[in-house]
Design a protein around this motif. Sequence first.
Motif, PDB file in Angstrom:
ATOM      1  N   VAL A 202       0.840  -1.207   0.000  1.00  0.00           N
ATOM      2  CA  VAL A 202       0.000   0.000   0.000  1.00  0.00           C
ATOM      3  C   VAL A 202       0.874   1.255   0.000  1.00  0.00           C
ATOM      4  N   ALA A 203       1.915   1.263   0.811  1.00  0.00           N
ATOM      5  CA  ALA A 203       2.804   2.433   0.872  1.00  0.00           C
ATOM      6  C   ALA A 203       3.454   2.684  -0.492  1.00  0.00           C
ATOM      7  N   LEU A 204       3.951   1.623  -1.114  1.00  0.00           N
ATOM      8  CA  LEU A 204       4.560   1.783  -2.438  1.00  0.00           C
ATOM      9  C   LEU A 204       3.540   2.246  -3.470  1.00  0.00           C
ATOM     10  N   LEU A 205       2.346   1.692  -3.413  1.00  0.00           N
ATOM     11  CA  LEU A 205       1.288   2.074  -4.349  1.00  0.00           C
ATOM     12  C   LEU A 205       0.929   3.553  -4.202  1.00  0.00           C
ATOM     13  N   PHE A 206       0.785   4.011  -2.968  1.00  0.00           N
ATOM     14  CA  PHE A 206       0.429   5.418  -2.774  1.00  0.00           C
ATOM     15  C   PHE A 206       1.574   6.351  -3.165  1.00  0.00           C
ATOM     16  N   MET A 207       2.817   5.933  -2.919  1.00  0.00           N
ATOM     17  CA  MET A 207       3.947   6.749  -3.364  1.00  0.00           C
ATOM     18  C   MET A 207       3.942   6.858  -4.888  1.00  0.00           C
ATOM     19  N   LEU A 208       3.654   5.749  -5.555  1.00  0.00           N
ATOM     20  CA  LEU A 208       3.607   5.745  -7.013  1.00  0.00           C
ATOM     21  C   LEU A 208       2.445   6.596  -7.524  1.00  0.00           C
ATOM     22  N   LEU A 209       1.263   6.406  -6.960  1.00  0.00           N
ATOM     23  CA  LEU A 209       0.093   7.174  -7.395  1.00  0.00           C
ATOM     24  C   LEU A 209       0.309   8.675  -7.208  1.00  0.00           C
ATOM     25  N   ARG A 210       0.935   9.052  -6.100  1.00  0.00           N
ATOM     26  CA  ARG A 210       1.168  10.475  -5.835  1.00  0.00           C
ATOM     27  C   ARG A 210       2.152  11.078  -6.834  1.00  0.00           C
ATOM     28  N   ARG A 211       3.002  10.231  -7.426  1.00  0.00           N
ATOM     29  CA  ARG A 211       3.964  10.726  -8.401  1.00  0.00           C
ATOM     30  C   ARG A 211       3.381  10.779  -9.809  1.00  0.00           C
ATOM     31  N   ILE A 212       2.495   9.837 -10.143  1.00  0.00           N
ATOM     32  CA  ILE A 212       2.027   9.780 -11.530  1.00  0.00           C
ATOM     33  C   ILE A 212       0.736  10.558 -11.773  1.00  0.00           C
ATOM     34  N   ILE A 213      -0.035  10.809 -10.719  1.00  0.00           N
ATOM     35  CA  ILE A 213      -1.267  11.587 -10.895  1.00  0.00           C
ATOM     36  C   ILE A 213      -0.909  13.064 -10.761  1.00  0.00           C
ATOM     37  N   PRO A 214      -1.246  13.877 -11.760  1.00  0.00           N
ATOM     38  CA  PRO A 214      -0.919  15.311 -11.698  1.00  0.00           C
ATOM     39  C   PRO A 214      -1.547  15.978 -10.469  1.00  0.00           C
ATOM     40  N   GLU A 215      -0.800  16.914  -9.874  1.00  0.00           N
ATOM     41  CA  GLU A 215      -1.297  17.599  -8.671  1.00  0.00           C
ATOM     42  C   GLU A 215      -2.615  18.306  -8.917  1.00  0.00           C
TER      43      GLU A 215
END
Length: 160
Positions: free
Chosen positions: A109-122
């Motif tokens: 979950v931590a890795l997934l959220f780190m990835l999502l926060r990087r690939i989804i535009p702010e």
Amino acid sequence: MIATGLLAILILLLLAAALQDIYQLRIANFFAVAIVLLFPVYAAVKGPDWSLWQNLVVFAGVFALGMAAFAARWLGGGDVKLLAATALWFDIAGAGWLIGAVALAGGIVALLFMLLRRIIPESLLFRTHMVALKPRGPVPYGIGIAAGAISAIALGHVSP
């Protein structure tokens, strides 16, 4: 049959807590209290078992370790209460499965959220109602707790 229904309620409570954690980054006390109160009903349906002392030891141990993790700011208070309440459903042998599954799921979950926060535009993140996706925010560990606990339950490690 009744015991299976009670396990289904436990799973629904875990899923609801995870959803609340995703959207609000908090887990209401209701979930931990309901999970704790549901366990004696489950134990009564399963029948008397002298080994239930193990469940109390696991609950106390997980709660104590969780409080240390909370003090170190590794886990939130809702996470600690949810994990400890869920640990009550496991004996000493099952606790290893629970903790291992929660740690693995939590890491994913931590890795997934780190990835999502990087690939989804702010610009999109600010429009979403999922507080957990906000940049540099905490990880909703309730998802890992729910996923790990549900997998441990599915593998038959819940007691008695």
